[in-house]
Design a protein around this motif. Structure first.
Motif, PDB file in Angstrom:
ATOM      1  N   ALA A  24       0.633  -0.881  -0.200  1.00 33.00           N
ATOM      2  CA  ALA A  24      -0.073   0.330  -0.270  1.00 33.00           C
ATOM      3  C   ALA A  24       0.564   1.153  -0.228  1.00 33.00           C
ATOM      4  O   ALA A  24       0.678   2.151  -0.457  1.00 33.00           O
ATOM      5  CB  ALA A  24      -0.843   0.019   1.229  1.00 33.00           C
ATOM      6  N   ARG A  25       2.193   1.654   0.639  1.00 37.95           N
ATOM      7  CA  ARG A  25       2.794   2.170   0.811  1.00 37.95           C
ATOM      8  C   ARG A  25       3.613   2.809  -0.237  1.00 37.95           C
ATOM      9  O   ARG A  25       3.492   3.996  -0.550  1.00 37.95           O
ATOM     10  CB  ARG A  25       3.706   2.334   2.252  1.00 37.95           C
ATOM     11  N   LYS A  26       3.716   1.443  -1.047  1.00 35.15           N
ATOM     12  CA  LYS A  26       4.967   1.394  -2.709  1.00 35.15           C
ATOM     13  C   LYS A  26       3.976   2.185  -3.734  1.00 35.15           C
ATOM     14  O   LYS A  26       3.933   2.757  -4.013  1.00 35.15           O
ATOM     15  CB  LYS A  26       5.004   0.061  -2.545  1.00 35.15           C
ATOM     16  N   ALA A  27       2.499   1.591  -3.464  1.00 34.67           N
ATOM     17  CA  ALA A  27       1.588   2.065  -4.551  1.00 34.67           C
ATOM     18  C   ALA A  27       1.152   3.599  -4.376  1.00 34.67           C
ATOM     19  O   ALA A  27       1.208   4.515  -5.372  1.00 34.67           O
ATOM     20  CB  ALA A  27       0.164   1.445  -4.681  1.00 34.67           C
ATOM     21  N   THR A  28       1.417   4.263  -2.804  1.00 35.03           N
ATOM     22  CA  THR A  28       0.885   5.538  -2.501  1.00 35.03           C
ATOM     23  C   THR A  28       2.463   6.429  -2.893  1.00 35.03           C
ATOM     24  O   THR A  28       1.960   7.581  -3.603  1.00 35.03           O
ATOM     25  CB  THR A  28       0.779   5.104  -1.348  1.00 35.03           C
ATOM     26  N   VAL A  29       3.514   6.203  -3.058  1.00 32.84           N
ATOM     27  CA  VAL A  29       4.413   6.277  -2.361  1.00 32.84           C
ATOM     28  C   VAL A  29       4.635   6.935  -5.139  1.00 32.84           C
ATOM     29  O   VAL A  29       4.600   7.681  -5.566  1.00 32.84           O
ATOM     30  CB  VAL A  29       6.177   5.747  -2.600  1.00 32.84           C
ATOM     31  N   THR A  30       4.399   6.016  -5.072  1.00 35.39           N
ATOM     32  CA  THR A  30       4.255   5.752  -6.585  1.00 35.39           C
ATOM     33  C   THR A  30       3.578   6.172  -7.744  1.00 35.39           C
ATOM     34  O   THR A  30       3.698   7.196  -8.718  1.00 35.39           O
ATOM     35  CB  THR A  30       3.677   3.944  -7.285  1.00 35.39           C
ATOM     36  N   VAL A  31       1.990   6.588  -7.092  1.00 37.70           N
ATOM     37  CA  VAL A  31       1.040   7.465  -6.906  1.00 37.70           C
ATOM     38  C   VAL A  31       1.201   8.885  -6.796  1.00 37.70           C
ATOM     39  O   VAL A  31       1.253   9.888  -8.351  1.00 37.70           O
ATOM     40  CB  VAL A  31      -0.262   7.157  -7.246  1.00 37.70           C
ATOM     41  N   PHE A  32       1.780   9.152  -5.919  1.00 34.53           N
ATOM     42  CA  PHE A  32       2.377  10.222  -6.091  1.00 34.53           C
ATOM     43  C   PHE A  32       3.714  11.115  -6.383  1.00 34.53           C
ATOM     44  O   PHE A  32       3.471  12.451  -6.919  1.00 34.53           O
ATOM     45  CB  PHE A  32       3.162   9.965  -4.162  1.00 34.53           C
ATOM     46  N   ALA A  33       4.738  10.041  -7.099  1.00 40.26           N
ATOM     47  CA  ALA A  33       5.540  10.381  -8.059  1.00 40.26           C
ATOM     48  C   ALA A  33       5.046  10.954  -9.267  1.00 40.26           C
ATOM     49  O   ALA A  33       5.906  11.365  -9.670  1.00 40.26           O
ATOM     50  CB  ALA A  33       6.495   9.581  -8.598  1.00 40.26           C
ATOM     51  N   TRP A  34       4.218   9.713  -9.663  1.00 41.01           N
ATOM     52  CA  TRP A  34       3.831   9.947 -11.107  1.00 41.01           C
ATOM     53  C   TRP A  34       2.708  11.521 -11.167  1.00 41.01           C
ATOM     54  O   TRP A  34       2.644  12.334 -12.091  1.00 41.01           O
ATOM     55  CB  TRP A  34       2.371   9.070 -11.336  1.00 41.01           C
ATOM     56  N   GLY A  35       1.909  11.767 -10.216  1.00 38.35           N
ATOM     57  CA  GLY A  35       1.604  13.133  -9.928  1.00 38.35           C
ATOM     58  C   GLY A  35       2.355  13.681 -10.020  1.00 38.35           C
ATOM     59  O   GLY A  35       1.983  15.083 -10.779  1.00 38.35           O
ATOM     60  N   VAL A  36       3.624  14.022  -9.302  1.00 38.40           N
ATOM     61  CA  VAL A  36       4.186  15.154  -9.421  1.00 38.40           C
ATOM     62  C   VAL A  36       4.806  15.449 -11.131  1.00 38.40           C
ATOM     63  O   VAL A  36       5.053  15.966 -11.174  1.00 38.40           O
ATOM     64  CB  VAL A  36       5.004  15.250  -8.492  1.00 38.40           C
ATOM     65  N   GLY A  37       5.238  14.347 -11.319  1.00 39.79           N
ATOM     66  CA  GLY A  37       5.784  14.250 -12.576  1.00 39.79           C
ATOM     67  C   GLY A  37       5.345  14.730 -13.720  1.00 39.79           C
ATOM     68  O   GLY A  37       5.419  15.605 -14.157  1.00 39.79           O
ATOM     69  N   LEU A  38       3.898  14.217 -13.597  1.00 38.17           N
ATOM     70  CA  LEU A  38       2.743  14.276 -14.532  1.00 38.17           C
ATOM     71  C   LEU A  38       2.162  16.494 -14.547  1.00 38.17           C
ATOM     72  O   LEU A  38       2.507  17.038 -15.626  1.00 38.17           O
ATOM     73  CB  LEU A  38       1.346  13.903 -14.625  1.00 38.17           C
ATOM     74  N   LEU A  39       2.487  16.996 -13.399  1.00 37.41           N
ATOM     75  CA  LEU A  39       2.483  18.423 -12.786  1.00 37.41           C
ATOM     76  C   LEU A  39       3.286  18.994 -13.062  1.00 37.41           C
ATOM     77  O   LEU A  39       3.203  20.161 -14.254  1.00 37.41           O
ATOM     78  CB  LEU A  39       2.285  18.179 -10.978  1.00 37.41           C
ATOM     79  N   ILE A  40       4.568  18.514 -13.155  1.00 40.30           N
ATOM     80  CA  ILE A  40       6.115  19.761 -14.050  1.00 40.30           C
ATOM     81  C   ILE A  40       6.193  19.594 -15.635  1.00 40.30           C
ATOM     82  O   ILE A  40       6.301  20.176 -16.064  1.00 40.30           O
ATOM     83  CB  ILE A  40       7.646  18.688 -13.365  1.00 40.30           C
ATOM     84  N   PHE A  41       5.138  18.152 -16.147  1.00 40.44           N
ATOM     85  CA  PHE A  41       5.854  18.361 -17.587  1.00 40.44           C
ATOM     86  C   PHE A  41       4.283  18.255 -17.731  1.00 40.44           C
ATOM     87  O   PHE A  41       4.079  18.302 -19.758  1.00 40.44           O
ATOM     88  CB  PHE A  41       5.803  16.736 -17.840  1.00 40.44           C
ATOM     89  N   PHE A  42       2.962  18.871 -17.615  1.00 37.38           N
ATOM     90  CA  PHE A  42       1.869  19.705 -18.021  1.00 37.38           C
ATOM     91  C   PHE A  42       2.075  20.809 -19.024  1.00 37.38           C
ATOM     92  O   PHE A  42       1.624  20.907 -20.330  1.00 37.38           O
ATOM     93  CB  PHE A  42       0.688  20.077 -16.714  1.00 37.38           C
ATOM     94  N   PRO A  43       2.722  21.562 -18.937  1.00 37.33           N
ATOM     95  CA  PRO A  43       2.950  23.039 -19.416  1.00 37.33           C
ATOM     96  C   PRO A  43       3.639  22.681 -20.331  1.00 37.33           C
ATOM     97  O   PRO A  43       4.075  23.228 -21.872  1.00 37.33           O
ATOM     98  CB  PRO A  43       3.957  23.696 -18.586  1.00 37.33           C
ATOM     99  N   ILE A  44       5.096  21.715 -20.867  1.00 37.72           N
ATOM    100  CA  ILE A  44       4.692  21.048 -21.804  1.00 37.72           C
ATOM    101  C   ILE A  44       4.562  20.341 -22.357  1.00 37.72           C
ATOM    102  O   ILE A  44       3.955  20.735 -23.993  1.00 37.72           O
ATOM    103  CB  ILE A  44       5.865  20.394 -21.666  1.00 37.72           C
TER     104      ILE A  44
END
Length: 276
Positions: free
Chosen positions: A8-28
């Motif tokens: 559960a913790r691994k999945a949470t961290v993975t989802v959070f990391a993907w969310g941050v990555g998509l947030l950073i990449f969204f302007p591009i």
């Protein structure tokens, strides 16, 4: 004993990391999508994410209006040239700071880093006058010199960090075997620090590629890189968002592709020496 990580913790961290990555990449991503819209759709409210009529008209207009390949060549020469020259200077400098005993090493490093704290506009006038009087204005050579000096503190700092992770005993063994200073740096130190040097090279190419302040103020037409190419689509009549997005996409595409294919080497270099 290492602490077990629950699924559960691994999945949470993975989802959070993907969310941050998509947030950073969204302007591009938004810039790329806007480049395929018409000018009317680019400023429509509410904006459409994918439900619009895709068109390549903006790219054809940009290619007709500007000499993209000249700007691209200028960017390659300026970014790669300034980085390679910076490495030639920084490798011996970082070696001396990392392996030659000295009490003032950290002071010198901090002094070098302090040059990055000065706003570039503070030295624009003297550098502009020097370039004008020496014939370096609007030349690739002039921009290579400026960007080399600007990024040199970062290159030295990064290489110094990587070199400090190399055991000094290896270099001392090479000296005992009769290696000269030149042979020690080229044949012993440099091969061992390849991951660090590679990541330093990649990061500084990106920094030089994206540099806008100096390229806009020290060039006009002949040596203008892709940053000036993008700025040319900002006019007194207003911003043409679709065409500006197309120009931006064409400017960032080469460095984006390079970063994608070299990400493994980049991560390896950035974590060099972190795990013992």
């Amino acid at each position: 004993m290492a602490r077990a990580v629950t699924p559960a913790r691994k999945a949470t961290v993975t989802v959070f990391a993907w969310g941050v990555g998509l947030l950073i990449f969204f302007p591009i991503l938004w810039t790329i999508l806007t480049s395929f819209k018409t000018e009317a759709e680019a400023i429509a409210s509410p904006p459409s994410f994918v439900g619009f009529d895709w068109t390549l008209e903006n790219y054809s207009t940009v290619m007709e209006r500007s000499n993209y390949f000249l700007h691209f060549l200028n960017s390659v020469v300026i970014s790669v040239g300034s980085t390679l020259i910076g490495l030639l200077v920084a490798i011996p400098a970082a070696w001396s700071m990392a392996f030659v005993p000295g009490k003032r090493t950290k002071d010198v490093l901090m002094w070098m880093l302090s040059t990055k704290m000065l706003p570039p506009v503070g030295v624009l006038i003297p550098i502009y006058l020097i370039f004008r009087d020496t014939g370096l204005l609007d030349t690739r050579t002039g921009l290579v010199i400026v960007l080399t000096l600007i990024n040199l503190p970062i290159i030295v700092w990064m290489l110094y960090t990587y070199f400090k992770e190399i055991p000094v005993d290896i270099l001392e063994a090479a000296r005992m075997d009769g290696a000269s200073l030149r042979a020690e740096i080229i044949y012993v130190l440099t091969p061992m620090a390849v991951p660090g040097i590679a990541s330093t090279l990649l990061l500084n190419i990106i920094l030089a590629w994206n540099e806008a302040f100096w390229t806009l103020n020290l060039t006009a037409a002949n040596a203008a890189p892709l940053t000036a190419f993008i700025a040319s689509y900002s006019s007194p009549e207003g911003l043409f968002y679709a065409k500006l997005s197309a120009a931006s996409t064409m400017a960032i595409a080469p460095i984006l592709i390079m970063g994608w294919f070299s990400q493994k080497q980049l991560v390896r270099g950035l974590t060099f020496g972190a795990v013992k």
